[in-house]
Write a protein that holds these residues in place. Structure first.
Motif, PDB file in Angstrom:
ATOM      1  N   THR A 252      -6.627  11.378  -0.742  1.00 20.58           N
ATOM      2  CA  THR A 252      -7.685  12.357  -0.482  1.00 20.58           C
ATOM      3  C   THR A 252      -6.933  13.329   0.437  1.00 20.58           C
ATOM      4  N   ARG A 253      -6.287  12.918   1.389  1.00 19.70           N
ATOM      5  CA  ARG A 253      -5.577  13.885   2.380  1.00 19.70           C
ATOM      6  C   ARG A 253      -4.462  14.622   1.447  1.00 19.70           C
ATOM      7  N   ALA A 254      -3.762  14.129   0.385  1.00 21.47           N
ATOM      8  CA  ALA A 254      -2.998  14.973  -0.306  1.00 21.47           C
ATOM      9  C   ALA A 254      -3.926  16.080  -0.810  1.00 21.47           C
ATOM     10  N   LEU A 255      -5.075  15.481  -1.693  1.00 15.65           N
ATOM     11  CA  LEU A 255      -5.830  16.699  -2.140  1.00 15.65           C
ATOM     12  C   LEU A 255      -6.217  17.742  -1.461  1.00 15.65           C
ATOM     13  N   LEU A 256      -6.667  17.597  -0.245  1.00 15.29           N
ATOM     14  CA  LEU A 256      -7.133  18.469   0.653  1.00 15.29           C
ATOM     15  C   LEU A 256      -6.120  19.353   1.184  1.00 15.29           C
ATOM     16  N   ARG A 257      -4.945  18.740   1.295  1.00 14.44           N
ATOM     17  CA  ARG A 257      -3.859  19.440   1.842  1.00 14.44           C
ATOM     18  C   ARG A 257      -3.442  20.611   0.950  1.00 14.44           C
ATOM     19  N   ALA A 258      -3.648  20.255  -0.203  1.00 16.00           N
ATOM     20  CA  ALA A 258      -3.026  21.073  -1.488  1.00 16.00           C
ATOM     21  C   ALA A 258      -4.064  21.932  -1.722  1.00 16.00           C
ATOM     22  N   GLY A 259      -5.411  22.072  -1.236  1.00 20.22           N
ATOM     23  CA  GLY A 259      -6.613  23.046  -1.317  1.00 20.22           C
ATOM     24  C   GLY A 259      -7.609  22.587  -2.301  1.00 20.22           C
ATOM     25  N   HIS A 260      -7.683  21.671  -2.810  1.00 23.79           N
ATOM     26  CA  HIS A 260      -8.633  20.824  -3.971  1.00 23.79           C
ATOM     27  C   HIS A 260      -9.851  20.774  -3.282  1.00 23.79           C
ATOM     28  N   ARG A 261     -10.730  20.880  -4.175  1.00 21.77           N
ATOM     29  CA  ARG A 261     -12.207  20.649  -3.808  1.00 21.77           C
ATOM     30  C   ARG A 261     -12.226  19.060  -4.171  1.00 21.77           C
ATOM     31  N   ALA A 262     -12.201  18.284  -2.981  1.00 17.55           N
ATOM     32  CA  ALA A 262     -12.133  16.842  -3.072  1.00 17.55           C
ATOM     33  C   ALA A 262     -12.739  16.045  -1.898  1.00 17.55           C
ATOM     34  N   VAL A 263     -13.528  14.885  -2.377  1.00 18.10           N
ATOM     35  CA  VAL A 263     -13.916  14.026  -1.686  1.00 18.10           C
ATOM     36  C   VAL A 263     -13.572  12.507  -2.018  1.00 18.10           C
ATOM     37  N   GLY A 264     -13.091  11.708  -1.001  1.00 18.57           N
ATOM     38  CA  GLY A 264     -12.833  10.423  -1.449  1.00 18.57           C
ATOM     39  C   GLY A 264     -13.934   9.427  -1.319  1.00 18.57           C
ATOM     40  N   LEU A 265     -14.033   8.394  -1.838  1.00 19.98           N
ATOM     41  CA  LEU A 265     -15.087   7.483  -2.163  1.00 19.98           C
ATOM     42  C   LEU A 265     -14.697   6.143  -2.183  1.00 19.98           C
ATOM     43  N   CYS A 266     -15.122   5.307  -1.392  1.00 23.72           N
ATOM     44  CA  CYS A 266     -14.759   3.731  -1.245  1.00 23.72           C
ATOM     45  C   CYS A 266     -16.108   3.136  -1.559  1.00 23.72           C
ATOM     46  N   ASN A 267     -16.084   1.726  -2.009  1.00 16.57           N
ATOM     47  CA  ASN A 267     -17.537   0.961  -2.213  1.00 16.57           C
ATOM     48  C   ASN A 267     -17.588  -0.098  -1.096  1.00 16.57           C
TER      49      ASN A 267
ATOM     50  N   GLY B 135       0.749  -1.331  -0.241  1.00 20.09           N
ATOM     51  CA  GLY B 135       0.177  -0.059   0.074  1.00 20.09           C
ATOM     52  C   GLY B 135       1.017   1.239   0.221  1.00 20.09           C
ATOM     53  N   LEU B 136       1.887   1.400   0.720  1.00 21.69           N
ATOM     54  CA  LEU B 136       2.963   2.363   0.658  1.00 21.69           C
ATOM     55  C   LEU B 136       3.420   2.512  -0.697  1.00 21.69           C
ATOM     56  N   ALA B 137       3.938   1.488  -1.367  1.00 18.30           N
ATOM     57  CA  ALA B 137       4.490   1.649  -2.600  1.00 18.30           C
ATOM     58  C   ALA B 137       3.414   2.260  -3.670  1.00 18.30           C
ATOM     59  N   LYS B 138       1.963   1.985  -3.571  1.00 14.34           N
ATOM     60  CA  LYS B 138       1.094   2.569  -4.348  1.00 14.34           C
ATOM     61  C   LYS B 138       1.039   3.877  -4.145  1.00 14.34           C
ATOM     62  N   ALA B 139       0.798   4.243  -2.951  1.00 14.00           N
ATOM     63  CA  ALA B 139       0.660   5.630  -2.430  1.00 14.00           C
ATOM     64  C   ALA B 139       1.968   6.400  -3.071  1.00 14.00           C
ATOM     65  N   LEU B 140       3.400   5.913  -2.917  1.00 15.57           N
ATOM     66  CA  LEU B 140       4.543   6.719  -3.357  1.00 15.57           C
ATOM     67  C   LEU B 140       4.234   6.910  -4.993  1.00 15.57           C
ATOM     68  N   ARG B 141       3.793   6.030  -5.770  1.00 18.71           N
ATOM     69  CA  ARG B 141       3.693   6.061  -7.240  1.00 18.71           C
ATOM     70  C   ARG B 141       2.382   7.131  -7.445  1.00 18.71           C
ATOM     71  N   THR B 142       1.406   7.050  -6.545  1.00 13.44           N
ATOM     72  CA  THR B 142       0.028   7.618  -6.930  1.00 13.44           C
ATOM     73  C   THR B 142       0.031   9.117  -6.349  1.00 13.44           C
ATOM     74  N   VAL B 143       0.305   9.678  -5.435  1.00 15.51           N
ATOM     75  CA  VAL B 143      -0.052  10.868  -5.110  1.00 15.51           C
ATOM     76  C   VAL B 143       0.847  11.878  -5.807  1.00 15.51           C
ATOM     77  N   PRO B 144       2.039  11.840  -6.439  1.00 15.07           N
ATOM     78  CA  PRO B 144       2.317  12.860  -7.209  1.00 15.07           C
ATOM     79  C   PRO B 144       1.707  12.973  -8.442  1.00 15.07           C
ATOM     80  N   VAL B 145       1.160  11.918  -9.072  1.00 12.60           N
ATOM     81  CA  VAL B 145       0.487  11.829 -10.288  1.00 12.60           C
ATOM     82  C   VAL B 145      -0.908  12.609 -10.101  1.00 12.60           C
ATOM     83  N   VAL B 146      -1.337  12.156  -8.770  1.00  8.19           N
ATOM     84  CA  VAL B 146      -2.972  12.804  -8.709  1.00  8.19           C
ATOM     85  C   VAL B 146      -2.839  14.274  -8.537  1.00  8.19           C
ATOM     86  N   LEU B 147      -1.747  14.579  -7.802  1.00  9.14           N
ATOM     87  CA  LEU B 147      -1.744  16.123  -7.515  1.00  9.14           C
ATOM     88  C   LEU B 147      -1.338  16.720  -8.858  1.00  9.14           C
TER      89      LEU B 147
END
Length: 437
Positions: A150-165, A112-124
């Motif tokens: 979602t925490r990365a998005l909110l910290r950067a000031g984006h209008r964001a909500v996270g969703l899980c099923n 999960g950490l590996a996925k976060a490291l790959r993903t957060v910069p791309v999403v931001l």
């Protein structure tokens, strides 16, 4: 109303499109843009999406593009469902932690950490481009690990909500067992993404009677079997943990199981090949049954409910069907989402992202008051929140030592020799995705 889906070539997309088509009275989409650089996947998915809309008599225009900036231009909401590194990276996330005797999973532990490291910069980067092209757009994040992203998005000031099923899946499951309509079931669902417990199951709304004891008494073994946990665990706790708690409550058993069974990544990769062949069939005009086994059940209903509430589309009682518990006030809807804590769980920092029931309106998600969390759950939530803090720092700033600290902090790791070994393996397997290396 224009919606854009980043990761539109995903095999998940027909599930989402099916929801947009069926629930057009709740979410009146006029334009849907599917965005993905993988055009070999995007085009057959896009053609199927148009056939699904045509079958339902939906008049919205569906377009596909590899151009992110053009695709999000003027969007009212942007849904993120991407996988950096594809199924190949997922397969590695599931394999190398097992070599160290740890759970190999795409959102939990070292994988999960590996996925976060790959993903957060791309999403931001995507979010910044959305902000430039459509500054008032809402970002709905379905990209794992949802809590950290979602925490990365909110910290950067984006209008964001996270969703899980997870929540809507359990809501629908419980509604079936109780033989009631899903909108009558409200979940006391608290914790972090992929680390939650159903503390109560209420009929009629947040203040309704709690029927969780009845569910466990009449259907406990069946619920436990679906969660891959022994029923005595649920019986003693008196709550329903999410499926992901098995990685904590039965870690060593899960590791043994993972070492002897085909990986989930290999199963999903084979399934995706079959799905893409199906999508290419010009006679197919609905989501295939195989898609239900891909994961993400009821994703479309949850996404429609969330987008409708954020965009002010929920105006009548009849529109409560897609949501997880029905209408709230002023056109809003109560739904389980990932949003900023702001005192909801008082033992966590205000800027932590929690997964809880919230009233969602055009102004965003406002969590409902939470019950006191038993130390058995609050302790683990606090521990994992500390890990998520460090994981986000590593994702934002890089550095081997930050990766090591995040792994050392994770409750499934917590030994420095193990954290060192996992750090080496994580970096070796993700070098091409981590620019700071």
């Amino acid at each position: 109303m224009k919606l854009a889906v980043v990761g539109g070539g995903s095999t998940y997309t027909p599930e989402l499109v099916d929801g947009f088509a069926r629930l057009r009275d709740t979410l009146p989409v006029s334009e849907l843009v599917l965005i993905d650089p993988a055009t070999d996947r995007l085009e057959p998915v896009g053609r199927l999406a148009r056939r699904i809309f045509a079958r339902e008599g939906h008049s919205a225009r569906i377009t596909t593009t590899a151009d992110l900036d053009a695709g999000v231009e003027g969007a009212d909401a942007v849904l993120l469902q991407l996988r950096v590194g594809g199924q190949e990276a997922r397969a590695e996330d599931e394999a190398w932690p097992l070599e160290c005797g740890c759970v190999g999973q795409e959102t939990t532990g070292a994988g999960g950490l590996a996925k976060a490291l790959r993903t957060v910069p791309v999403v931001l980067d995507i979010a910044e481009r959305v902000r430039h092209r459509s500054p008032n757009a809402w970002i709905i994040d379905f990209t794992n690990p949802v809590g950290i992203v979602t925490r990365a998005l909110l910290r950067a000031g984006h209008r964001a909500v996270g969703l899980c099923n997870v929540a809507i899946h359990l809501q629908r499951k419980f509604a079936g067992l109780l033989n009631v309509d899903p909108e009558q079931v409200h979940l006391d669902h608290y914790g972090l993404n992929h680390l939650t417990w159903e503390l109560g199951v209420r009929l009629g709304g947040p203040g309704g009677p709690d029927v969780l004891p009845q569910l466990l008494g009449e259907h406990g073994p069946r619920i436990a079997e679906e969660l891959h946990l022994p029923f005595p665990v649920l019986d003693r706790l008196g709550v329903v943990p999410s499926y992901y708690l098995r990685y904590y409550y039965a870690h060593d058993d899960v590791v043994d199981e993972m070492r002897t069974k085909p990986s989930r990544a290999s199963e999903v990769a084979a399934m995706e090949e079959r799905l893409l062949r199906m999508y290419a069939d010009p006679a197919l005009d609905r989501k295939p049954e195989l898609l239900a086994k891909r994961g993400g059940a009821f994703y479309s209903e949850a996404a429609v409910a969330l987008a409708a509430a954020l965009l002010g589309g929920r105006t009548t009682p009849a529109s409560t069907e897609p949501g997880q518990s029905g209408t709230g006030a002023a056109g809003g809807a109560v739904q389980v989402v990932n949003t900023v804590n702001n005192g909801t769980l008082p033992f966590l920092p205000d800027d932590a992202v929690v997964e809880v029931p919230a009233l969602v309106t055009a102004g965003g998600a406002r969590p409902l008051p939470a019950p006191d969390l038993d130390p058995l759950y609050a302790g683990l939530v606090t521990h994992v929140t500390g890990y998520e803090d460090l994981a986000l720092e590593a994702a934002l700033h890089g550095g081997r030592n930050r990766v090591f600290k995040a792994l050392l902090a994770h409750p499934l790791i917590g030994q420095y020799t193990l954290a060192e070994e996992l750090t080496d393996r994580l970096l070796a397997h993700n070098r091409e995705h981590l620019g700071w290396l």
